[in-house]
Each structure stands twice: as structure tokens, then as C-alpha cells.
Write a protein that holds these residues in place. Structure first.
Motif, PDB file in Angstrom:
ATOM      1  N   VAL A 229       0.881  -1.170   0.000  1.00 22.30           N
ATOM      2  CA  VAL A 229       0.000   0.000   0.000  1.00 22.30           C
ATOM      3  C   VAL A 229       0.916   1.217   0.000  1.00 22.30           C
ATOM      4  CG1 VAL A 229      -1.754   1.286   1.280  1.00 22.30           C
ATOM      5  CG2 VAL A 229      -1.807  -1.225   1.261  1.00 22.30           C
ATOM      6  N   PHE A 230       0.749   2.049  -1.030  1.00 24.93           N
ATOM      7  CA  PHE A 230       1.657   3.185  -1.222  1.00 24.93           C
ATOM      8  C   PHE A 230       0.918   4.491  -0.902  1.00 24.93           C
ATOM      9  CE2 PHE A 230       3.612   5.982  -4.726  1.00 24.93           C
ATOM     10  CZ  PHE A 230       4.587   6.474  -3.883  1.00 24.93           C
ATOM     11  N   ALA A 231       1.529   5.267  -0.036  1.00 24.95           N
ATOM     12  CA  ALA A 231       0.857   6.488   0.420  1.00 24.95           C
ATOM     13  C   ALA A 231       1.166   7.712  -0.454  1.00 24.95           C
ATOM     14  CB  ALA A 231       1.270   6.775   1.861  1.00 24.95           C
ATOM     15  N   GLY A 232       2.202   7.621  -1.295  1.00 23.15           N
ATOM     16  CA  GLY A 232       2.604   8.799  -2.078  1.00 23.15           C
ATOM     17  C   GLY A 232       2.122   8.756  -3.518  1.00 23.15           C
ATOM     18  N   THR A 233       2.821   9.507  -4.393  1.00 22.40           N
ATOM     19  CA  THR A 233       2.419   9.527  -5.805  1.00 22.40           C
ATOM     20  C   THR A 233       3.585   9.255  -6.763  1.00 22.40           C
ATOM     21  OG1 THR A 233       2.715  11.922  -5.797  1.00 22.40           O
ATOM     22  CG2 THR A 233       0.459  11.127  -5.565  1.00 22.40           C
TER      23      THR A 233
ATOM     24  N   VAL B 106       7.710   8.057  -8.043  1.00 18.96           N
ATOM     25  CA  VAL B 106       8.739   7.016  -7.883  1.00 18.96           C
ATOM     26  C   VAL B 106       9.653   7.380  -6.705  1.00 18.96           C
ATOM     27  CG1 VAL B 106      10.798   6.008  -8.967  1.00 18.96           C
ATOM     28  CG2 VAL B 106       8.723   6.326 -10.307  1.00 18.96           C
ATOM     29  N   GLN B 107      10.016   8.654  -6.645  1.00 23.87           N
ATOM     30  CA  GLN B 107      10.904   9.125  -5.565  1.00 23.87           C
ATOM     31  C   GLN B 107      10.294   8.810  -4.194  1.00 23.87           C
ATOM     32  OE1 GLN B 107      11.432  13.371  -5.564  1.00 23.87           O
ATOM     33  NE2 GLN B 107      13.507  13.189  -4.760  1.00 23.87           N
ATOM     34  N   GLU B 108       8.997   9.057  -4.069  1.00 20.63           N
ATOM     35  CA  GLU B 108       8.319   8.784  -2.788  1.00 20.63           C
ATOM     36  C   GLU B 108       8.218   7.285  -2.514  1.00 20.63           C
ATOM     37  OE1 GLU B 108       5.598  12.861  -2.917  1.00 20.63           O
ATOM     38  OE2 GLU B 108       4.835  10.992  -3.774  1.00 20.63           O
ATOM     39  N   LEU B 109       8.038   6.508  -3.589  1.00 21.02           N
ATOM     40  CA  LEU B 109       7.974   5.053  -3.415  1.00 21.02           C
ATOM     41  C   LEU B 109       9.302   4.521  -2.857  1.00 21.02           C
ATOM     42  CD1 LEU B 109       6.649   2.238  -3.874  1.00 21.02           C
ATOM     43  CD2 LEU B 109       7.654   2.279  -6.166  1.00 21.02           C
ATOM     44  N   LEU B 110      10.409   4.989  -3.462  1.00 23.28           N
ATOM     45  CA  LEU B 110      11.727   4.519  -3.009  1.00 23.28           C
ATOM     46  C   LEU B 110      11.983   4.937  -1.565  1.00 23.28           C
ATOM     47  CD1 LEU B 110      13.882   5.146  -6.216  1.00 23.28           C
ATOM     48  CD2 LEU B 110      12.866   3.013  -5.439  1.00 23.28           C
ATOM     49  N   LYS B 111      11.507   6.133  -1.226  1.00 22.49           N
ATOM     50  CA  LYS B 111      11.666   6.615   0.151  1.00 22.49           C
ATOM     51  C   LYS B 111      10.883   5.716   1.110  1.00 22.49           C
ATOM     52  CE  LYS B 111      11.821  10.903   2.725  1.00 22.49           C
ATOM     53  NZ  LYS B 111      11.446  12.317   2.780  1.00 22.49           N
TER      54      LYS B 111
END
Lengths: 67, 315
Positions: free
Chosen positions: A17-21, A23-28
Motif C-alpha cells: 500500500v503506497f501512500a505517495g504519488t 517514484v521518488q516517494e515510493l523509493l523513500k
């Protein structure tokens, strides 16, 4: 949103479940240093500013290999 | 983000560099130009060279093999080219990359020779390392590194190679520079740089590194976009080594302070003339011939034979 993340180095495929939008936020969120991966979606390399969509599958290719 | 060079037909970028974002086509051109400029600037390849590419089948060696061949063709240079691989004997790792390498060399029509630790030194690394470690506490990377360099040099010389071309990239070199500083190995620092070794010594094949200015991430991207057949493989011993910790540290720094690795290389290159000068003076005085195998040595016996001696005693 929900994503499927395939990690080459870990040889894993996980649903997250990904809270951001982006790729950068996903990696974080995954605590992965962008220096160490190339991100691929639908067989195309994407950059860190790219926005992700619900139910997409993302592949993280390892930059580090060998010895 | 779109490519900053494709202004008329906006194209999606595959990488964001400090000077702008690039699409696939512009990135491939940029990468190849940088490799060719490195070869030209440091005169890594000359017309009469007999080149031996140190290959493993991974992204770095496939890229450097492909681009060395392309360079020779583009510049119409008659130098000969072949590949030499060392099979260390690491179960579940090296055999996979060698499959890729054999196919790649066949496709490029480049002759390939594979030399194994088993046949040249008596045991694969998996068996040799625990025995050597018991007496010397040496880590697998220490044993492997010494034997790999030894065999590459020995067999490249046997083949009459004037130069060994390696796939060392910017990350490898930045890591090695910091490793040498942390361990005060100032003499080893003289062996780094785009060209290492000296052409005057018959016992050493000079090493050249066309990917010297290419970050590891860009090499991986190039190999991916060129669709080179590369299975992901990480040496099972890699995380045990000192290099692994330095690698993680530099990647953390690079992410936080972009340009760190390039900065290390620039600092090294500024100091390189001094380091090389000192090393050459010492080499001329100190290089000997190993009394066991006849290869180059800093002492009466070379490091490869010293490890083999420990191994033989442990049997």
C-alpha cells in the motif's frame, strides 16, 4: 494506492500500500537509495519524478551486481 | 520529465543527470561518447595493441567489451581483441554469468578463454577460502582478488596481450580510492587511474579502464537499454568485504550530496601524477620475480603463491 513491486536483488514480488504519488516517494517509503536501482514500468525505464497509478506493477532492477 | 535535448518532439527521459534529463537515444549517445573520449584522452588503445578484455559476463564487462569493439570499428583501428574470463569456482554465481558471456562473445565474434582457479591453482574459491582463512584470517575477497589479478596478468601475458581492458567503473574507482585512504595504502593508490601498471615491465600487462568516468548506475542503464543478456548476480561473498561497506557509504553520500563520487575521482586525478611518480620509483627498485612461479612479485614470493603455500600446508 496499491502497487506490486518486483525487486530483482531480493528476488521478490510484493503487494504494497503506497501512500505517495511519485517514484521518488515510493523509493523513500521502501527505504531504497535511488542510486542503487533502476525503476521499470511496463518494460520502460522511468525517472524519479514519474507519477504512479493504482494497481501498477513496478520493477526495481539492481544497479549493484558482481563482487 | 522529458529529455532536455528533444525540444521539437518531447520524449520521456530515462535518466536525470546533473546537467539535465536524457531520453534513451540521447543517453546512449552521451554514454558512448564519454567512453570514447576517455579512451582518446588517456590513449587507452593504440593501433598496434593486442587487447585482452577481462570479462565476467556481468554488465560492466559486457559493456566494455561491446564498446571496445565498437571503438576499434568506428576509428578503424587494427588492434586485435579477445576476452579472458576467470572462473573462481563460486557455486551458484559464476557459472550463470559465464553462460551469458559465452553467448555474448559468440555474438560479437570475439574469442574467449576461460581459466579456472581449480585448474590453475588446484582448488575452487569455495574450497580454498575456508582453508586459507583458518590460518591467515584472510577474507574471501582478499584471496579471490589476489588470485584473479594474478591469473589475468599471467594469461594475458601468455596470449601476448599488450593491454588488459577492464570494466572498472567510476563507483569501483571511487570505492578503491577511499579504501586505500582509510587503510593508508598509499602505494596501492598509485595503481589506480584510467591506466594502471607500467608498460616497461615485461611481467606486468598494463591495465586500461574505458568506463573510468561512468557511474555504475549508468553502466547498468546502458546494458539494459542495449538489451544485453545479463542475469542478475551478486557474489555471495560480496557483502562480507570491506568494499561493501564503503560502497553503501558512498551511495548514501551520493544521494545526499550529488557529485560525491566524481569529486573523489577528480581529487584522485589531481594527485595521481605524484602518486604514480612515487610508485614508479619504488617499482623500479622493488619489483622482483617470484621464486616459485616466475611472475612479478614485491617480495621473494608473490602473494598468489603465498596463499597457495598456505593452502597446500592445510591439506
Amino acid at each position: 494506492m496499491k502497487l506490486q513491486v518486483k525487486n530483482e536483488r531480493e528476488n521478490s514480488l510484493k503487494k504494497i500500500v503506497f501512500a505517495g504519488t511519485t517514484v521518488q516517494e515510493l523509493l523513500k517509503q521502501l527505504k531504497i537509495n535511488p542510486e542503487t536501482v533502476i525503476v521499470v514500468r511496463n518494460n520502460e525505464v522511468i525517472t524519479e519524478d514519474e507519477e504512479l497509478k493504482d494497481k501498477e506493477q513496478i520493477e526495481l532492477l539492481s544497479v549493484i551486481s558482481g563482487g | 520529465m522529458n529529455c532536455h535535448l528533444c525540444q521539437k518532439n518531447p520524449t520521456k527521459a530515462v535518466i536525470i543527470l546533473q546537467h539535465g534529463a536524457l531520453c534513451k537515444s540521447h543517453f546512449l549517445h552521451y554514454f558512448e561518447e564519454r567512453v570514447f573520449k576517455t579512451i582518446n584522452k588517456y590513449r587507452l588503445i593504440e593501433r598496434n595493441d593486442r587487447l585482452c578484455v577481462a570479462a565476467s559476463g556481468g554488465k560492466d564487462s559486457q559493456t566494455v567489451l561491446y564498446l571496445t569493439k565498437k571503438y576499434l570499428e568506428n576509428y578503424k583501428i587494427p588492434a586485435t581483441l579477445e576476452a579472458l574470463a576467470i572462473d573462481e569456482g563460486i557455486d551458484g554465481y559464476r557459472e550463470k554469468t559465464l553462460v551469458d558471456l559465452k553467448q555474448f562473445c559468440k555474438k560479437l565474434n570475439v574469442p574467449l578463454t576461460i581459466v579456472s582457479f581449480q585448474e590453475a591453482l588446484g582448488k575452487p574459491l569455495d574450497e580454498a577460502y575456508p582453508l586459507v582463512n583458518k590460518d591467515t584470517k584472510k577474507k574471501p575477497c582478499n584471496v579471490c582478488g589476489v588470485w584473479r589479478r594474478y591469473l589475468l596478468n599471467k594469461y594475458a601475458k601468455q596470449k601476448g596481450a599488450t593491454k588488459v581492458v577492464t570494466g572498472h567503473n567510476l563507483d569501483d574507482e571511487a570505492q578503491a580510492t577511499i579504501m586505500n585512504i582509510f587503510k593508508a595504502h598509499t602505494k596501492l593508490a598509485g595503481r589506480l587511474g584510467p591506466v594502471s601498471g607500467t608498460e616497461e615491465l615485461d611481467t606486468f600487462a598494463q591495465r586500461v579502464k574505458p568506463l573510468y568516468f561512468c557511474p555504475e548506475k549508468e553502466v547498468r542503464l546502458y546494458a539494459l537499454l542495449k538489451e544485453f543478456q545479463i542475469q542478475f548476480g551478486e557474489c555471495p561473498y560480496a557483502r562480507e568485504g570491506f568494499r561493501h561497506d564503503i560502497q553503501e557509504m558512498l551511495n548514501t553520500f551520493e544521494h545526499k550530496y550529488p557529485g560525491t563520487k566524481q569529486g573523489i575521482i577528480n581529487s584522485f586525478l589531481a594527485l595521481m601524477p605524484l602518486l604514480k611518480e612515487n610508485k614508479e620509483k619504488e617499482d623500479n627498485q622493488k619489483i622482483k620475480v617470484c621464486n616459485s612461479c616466475g611472475e612479478a612479485a614485491n617480495h621473494e614470493m608473490c602473494n598468489a603463491c603465498k596463499i597457495k603455500e598456505v593452502l597446500d600446508a592445510a591439506k
